[in-house]
Enzyme design. Structure first.
Site, short mmCIF file in Angstrom:
data_model
loop_
_atom_site.label_atom_id
_atom_site.label_comp_id
_atom_site.label_asym_id
_atom_site.label_seq_id
_atom_site.Cartn_x
_atom_site.Cartn_y
_atom_site.Cartn_z
CB SER A 264 -3.97 12.52 -1.00
OG SER A 264 -4.50 12.03 -2.20
CG ASP A 493 1.83 9.68 -5.16
OD1 ASP A 493 0.84 9.00 -5.48
OD2 ASP A 493 1.83 10.46 -4.19
CG HIS A 524 -0.99 8.42 -2.28
ND1 HIS A 524 -0.78 9.50 -3.10
CD2 HIS A 524 -2.20 8.63 -1.68
CE1 HIS A 524 -1.82 10.32 -3.02
NE2 HIS A 524 -2.68 9.81 -2.16
#
Length: 555
Positions: A264, A493, A524
């Site tokens: 991320s 995602d 995610h």
């Protein structure tokens, strides 16, 4: 309130099932007990880390631009204490099932790299060494799990089982609290009580002139609190400076190159590192790739579309169950959730929270978003929605929101959210005027009927911030990186939508420098031992230097 686009720590997947099956609203402390690796002698660790050397391998005598006191550091590893509330709270990590102990330490870094002789801060570190024979050791693999604002010291013990193949294959697993985060010179804005009070006063996104004026006042009050409590630190908690900290960490660990796993926001950090230190790039994986598009409207719209898509995928799956609380089709489900959030804005739902908190519209939205980060959490979202819609209780949605917001069982907050805001505003403190924000309302509502309005107001996220310009813009170009950076992106995602990965690939330098692996699925982040296709590709890249070609797809 808005949904931060690259905020999510992966702790929810590690802890949620235990929290909800151990009895409704079991404490987050109890869930961590199940996630931290322990052996038969858990709790029997020694002060020297269980027989492993407390000093890292020798390093070079100098580091460019830094005084000897910083350049010649060796990390003094010792037994870990329990994570602090700012790191997310939980039990002390003692040892893994093979009796390998956890070790913690600190690295001293300049507050301002332009003034290396000036003030310094200490960066909190954690590691567990490889179980491979000495001859097969590959050095350290440094993790950043996202945020910005996530504590690596708190997260790595919770997630270590996912990376056991990498540890067995030769890597010491290392993580850290980035500057401004956890116990690394933490940014602090509001007290725990003030955060709870603000959440309880939330009545949904601004829709009237009076709401908008209140939003501006609250934002300016928040920025003033951050300045009052953390003002000297705020200009220096940039992603560029954290990347510099990582290179000093690499040096102190004795590694010629940085082997790195970023998730991320950690992908953004990894790309910035590659730009600043291309010659030091080692084996690198960037999973759940951040969109580098500098246009805040375009990026926020993409985020809104990503969460909406994830919600619709959940609703489509839920609709196959006759007992689905949101109805038998996606359209009905979206309308049901919209109505629920509107109803919560007018009248919050009661909960069994010991502090008497109610489930407000903002907390309800956050709870829903929290469960969309992993397909494994969908069953808990169904439970939470059934409870809210049919039993008139907000218990499980509040639990989901608390995980998202970093609130522990005793009402203490990690500093994830203030750190997130501070890092984002240090990287780019520009903010959109209120009139300009309002003009985009229809676009955001069209992009996501559920999340769009909330994300719209994120465009003013740095309103009132004490400085107006970034000291140093981020750059991602790294065409001369010493090793390829493997990008991994998931089509469903919600937080880092798939489309952004192609833009990051182009920004870094194209498919030869940054090949893209596509994971056709939900959630995610793609790398888990259960996803054999992704795990095999990533493990081959990290352990053997066998980088898959651009365009590999995992289904």
């Amino acid at each position: 309130m808005n949904i931060p686009s690259h905020f999510r720590s992966r702790r929810l997947r590690a802890a949620l099932a235990a929290a909800l099956t151990a009895g409704l609203l079991a404490t987050s402390c109890a869930t961590r007990d199940l996630a931290v690796g322990t052996g038969d002698d858990a709790g029997q660790g020694t002060e020297d880390g269980g027989g492993v050397s407390t000093e890292s391998v020798p390093v070079a005598d100098s580091y460019p631009g830094l005084p000897d006191a910083l350049a010649q550091q060796r990390v003094q590893w010792s037994q870990c204490e329990a994570p602090t509330p700012l790191q997310g709270e939980g039990p002390r990590p003692f040892q893994l099932s093979d009796r390998t102990p956890w070790q913690c330490g600190t690295l001293t870094v300049p507050l301002d790299y332009a003034d290396p002789e000036g003030e310094t801060i200490d960066m909190a570190l954690i590691r567990v060494v490889s179980s491979a024979p000495e001859a097969d050791r590959l050095g350290s693999l440094v993790f950043n799990f996202g945020g910005p604002g996530g504590s690596g010291v708190g997260s790595l013990p919770l997630l270590v089982d996912e990376y056991e193949d990498l540890r067995a294959g030769g890597f010491d697993l290392v993580s850290f609290d980035p500057r401004g985060v956890g116990e690394s010179a933490p940014v602090v804005c509001l007290s725990d009580e003030e955060i709870d009070e603000g959440d309880q006063e939330d009545a949904g996104p601004p829709r009237t002139a009076e709401d908008e004026a209140e939003f501006v006042a609250d934002s300016e009050e928040y920025a003033a609190a951050c300045q009052a409590n953390s003002g000297d630190l705020l200009p220096y908690v940039t992603t560029n400076n954290t990347a510099r900290d990582m290179d000093l960490l690499r040096h102190a660990l004795g590694d010629e190159r940085l082997n790195y796993f970023g998730i991320s926001y950690g992908t953004e950090l990894g790309a910035v590192y590659a730009h600043l230190f291309p010659e030091n790039v080692g084996r690198t994986v960037l999973d759940a790739v951040v969109d580098p598009n500098p246009d805040p409207v375009a990026q926020s719209l993409l985020d809104a579309e990503g969460f909406q898509l994830a919600l619709e995928h959940y609703l489509e799956d839920c609709a196959t169950d006759p007992g689905c609380p949101t109805g038998g089709d996606v359209e009905t489900g979206v309308a049901t959730i919209e109505t629920l959030l509107d109803d919560l804005a007018a009248e919050p739902l009661p909960t069994d929270d010991p502090d008497g908190r109610m489930l407000t519209s903002g907390l309800g939205m956050t709870g829903i978003a929290s469960a969309l980060y992993s397909e494994e959490s969908w069953e808990y979202l169904t439970m939470a929605l059934d409870e809210a819609l049919n039993a008139g209780s907000g218990d499980t949605l509040l639990l989901l929101a608390d995980f998202y917001n970093g609130r522990d069982s005793e009402g203490r907050y990690s500093n994830l959210m203030p750190a997130l805001n501070a890092i984002r505003c240090a990287d780019d403190p520009s903010t959109m005027a209120l009139d300009d924000v309002v003009r985009h309302r229809e676009e955001f509502e069209a992009a996501s009927p559920v999340f769009g309005e909330w994300m719209l107001w994120g465009l003013s996220g740095c309103l009132g911030w004490p400085f107006a310009e970034a000291a140093e813009p981020e750059e991602f170009s790294a065409p001369d990186a010493a090793a390829p950076l493997l990008l991994v992106a998931t089509t469903g995602d919600p937080a880092t939508p798939y489309e952004g990965a192609a833009r990051m690939q182009a920004a870094i330098g194209g498919p030869e420098v940054a090949p893209l692996l596509t994971n056709d699925g939900e959630g995610h982040g793609a790398y888990t031992p259960d996803n054999a296709c992704v795990a095999d590709a990533v493990n081959g890249h990290l352990l053997r230097g066998e980088t898959p070609g651009d365009g590999l797809r995992c289904e």
